[in-house]
Design a protein around this motif. Sequence first.
Motif, PDB file in Angstrom:
ATOM      1  N   TRP A  65       0.833  -1.212   0.000  1.00 44.06           N
ATOM      2  CA  TRP A  65       0.000   0.000   0.000  1.00 44.06           C
ATOM      3  C   TRP A  65       0.864   1.258   0.000  1.00 44.06           C
ATOM      4  O   TRP A  65       0.469   2.279  -0.554  1.00 44.06           O
ATOM      5  CB  TRP A  65      -0.947  -0.007   1.199  1.00 44.06           C
ATOM      6  CG  TRP A  65      -1.859  -1.192   1.247  1.00 44.06           C
ATOM      7  CD1 TRP A  65      -2.147  -1.981   2.319  1.00 44.06           C
ATOM      8  CD2 TRP A  65      -2.624  -1.739   0.166  1.00 44.06           C
ATOM      9  NE1 TRP A  65      -3.015  -2.983   1.980  1.00 44.06           N
ATOM     10  CE2 TRP A  65      -3.322  -2.859   0.659  1.00 44.06           C
ATOM     11  CE3 TRP A  65      -2.768  -1.401  -1.182  1.00 44.06           C
ATOM     12  CZ2 TRP A  65      -4.155  -3.624  -0.137  1.00 44.06           C
ATOM     13  CZ3 TRP A  65      -3.603  -2.179  -1.988  1.00 44.06           C
ATOM     14  CH2 TRP A  65      -4.281  -3.264  -1.467  1.00 44.06           C
ATOM     15  N   GLU A  66       2.040   1.190   0.605  1.00 37.58           N
ATOM     16  CA  GLU A  66       2.929   2.341   0.610  1.00 37.58           C
ATOM     17  C   GLU A  66       3.389   2.681  -0.812  1.00 37.58           C
ATOM     18  O   GLU A  66       3.479   3.858  -1.184  1.00 37.58           O
ATOM     19  CB  GLU A  66       4.144   2.078   1.497  1.00 37.58           C
ATOM     20  CG  GLU A  66       5.099   3.265   1.585  1.00 37.58           C
ATOM     21  CD  GLU A  66       6.246   3.027   2.551  1.00 37.58           C
ATOM     22  OE1 GLU A  66       7.022   3.957   2.770  1.00 37.58           O
ATOM     23  OE2 GLU A  66       6.347   1.908   3.096  1.00 37.58           O
ATOM     24  N   GLN A  67       3.652   1.659  -1.609  1.00 40.80           N
ATOM     25  CA  GLN A  67       4.066   1.894  -2.992  1.00 40.80           C
ATOM     26  C   GLN A  67       2.953   2.572  -3.788  1.00 40.80           C
ATOM     27  O   GLN A  67       3.210   3.387  -4.670  1.00 40.80           O
ATOM     28  CB  GLN A  67       4.445   0.563  -3.654  1.00 40.80           C
ATOM     29  CG  GLN A  67       5.716  -0.064  -3.092  1.00 40.80           C
ATOM     30  CD  GLN A  67       6.006  -1.423  -3.713  1.00 40.80           C
ATOM     31  OE1 GLN A  67       5.259  -1.905  -4.566  1.00 40.80           O
ATOM     32  NE2 GLN A  67       7.091  -2.047  -3.290  1.00 40.80           N
ATOM     33  N   LYS A  68       1.707   2.236  -3.446  1.00 39.64           N
ATOM     34  CA  LYS A  68       0.571   2.768  -4.200  1.00 39.64           C
ATOM     35  C   LYS A  68       0.101   4.119  -3.678  1.00 39.64           C
ATOM     36  O   LYS A  68      -0.235   5.019  -4.446  1.00 39.64           O
ATOM     37  CB  LYS A  68      -0.591   1.762  -4.153  1.00 39.64           C
ATOM     38  CG  LYS A  68      -1.810   2.180  -4.959  1.00 39.64           C
ATOM     39  CD  LYS A  68      -2.859   1.102  -4.976  1.00 39.64           C
ATOM     40  CE  LYS A  68      -4.104   1.522  -5.753  1.00 39.64           C
ATOM     41  NZ  LYS A  68      -3.835   1.842  -7.168  1.00 39.64           N
ATOM     42  N   TYR A  69       0.082   4.265  -2.330  1.00 41.03           N
ATOM     43  CA  TYR A  69      -0.526   5.449  -1.741  1.00 41.03           C
ATOM     44  C   TYR A  69       0.443   6.333  -0.962  1.00 41.03           C
ATOM     45  O   TYR A  69       0.072   7.432  -0.555  1.00 41.03           O
ATOM     46  CB  TYR A  69      -1.637   5.042  -0.763  1.00 41.03           C
ATOM     47  CG  TYR A  69      -2.764   4.276  -1.382  1.00 41.03           C
ATOM     48  CD1 TYR A  69      -3.778   4.928  -2.074  1.00 41.03           C
ATOM     49  CD2 TYR A  69      -2.832   2.889  -1.278  1.00 41.03           C
ATOM     50  CE1 TYR A  69      -4.823   4.221  -2.634  1.00 41.03           C
ATOM     51  CE2 TYR A  69      -3.875   2.174  -1.833  1.00 41.03           C
ATOM     52  CZ  TYR A  69      -4.879   2.851  -2.510  1.00 41.03           C
ATOM     53  OH  TYR A  69      -5.909   2.146  -3.063  1.00 41.03           O
ATOM     54  N   GLY A  70       1.657   5.849  -0.702  1.00 42.55           N
ATOM     55  CA  GLY A  70       2.487   6.525   0.277  1.00 42.55           C
ATOM     56  C   GLY A  70       2.141   6.001   1.662  1.00 42.55           C
ATOM     57  O   GLY A  70       1.362   5.047   1.816  1.00 42.55           O
TER      58      GLY A  70
END
Length: 226
Positions: A65-70
């Motif tokens: 999720w960090e890769q997608k949303y920060g």
Amino acid sequence: MKCLNCGAEINNNLKISEIFSLKEIIPNYICNLCRQQLAPLKNRHNCPRCFKPDSEGICSDCLIWEQKYGKTNCHQALFEYNQFIHSYFKLYKRYGDVLLAKLFYQDIKSWSLKNHFDVVTYVPASQSHFEKRGFDPVYELYADIFDLKKLLFKIDADKPQAQKNRLERMQTPQTFSALPEINNFQKNQRILILDDIYTTGRTLMYAHDIFLSYGFKNICTFSLSR
């Protein structure tokens, strides 16, 4: 009072100090034997973002999720998903025992008194699931505790999340849209989105997406189980 899960008597012996205290006495609907089968997440080495139990730092789900949303995850949960929780949701959701919605009332209420938000909403059932069950399980789980606002609409996915493997869950398309009532709230208000179970986070992240697209920034999520 009897346990809503097994029917055993619940011994709610109150201390004198509790009886005369000005604090709210929160009713308990689960017996000690059933409670002993739960695996609370409090004070464990959980993922700091999603509460995944026994994680060494940030879990693999949150890194995706960090890769997608920060860095967006702000999730808490009460219990690890185990056989007891599995059986509970099977009775509650699959077989429609709506009275079981109150089984964890004491636990959820206690959490709510320590965590405050401006707006509390929830992941709704799709219309077909509502008609099949006759009730919305996430709404009923929290309705007596929070002032719930219905701000999301859910269409049917290709198949229920419970029937999907991990990869299929992650690849589930967006199924939410916003209701007009979402415009009644200020963008700086703290939003809490409720669900029953957090598995990969796909469902709650899509709900999170809707609020982000409307300009909300301070968004957290909560589930009974992780």
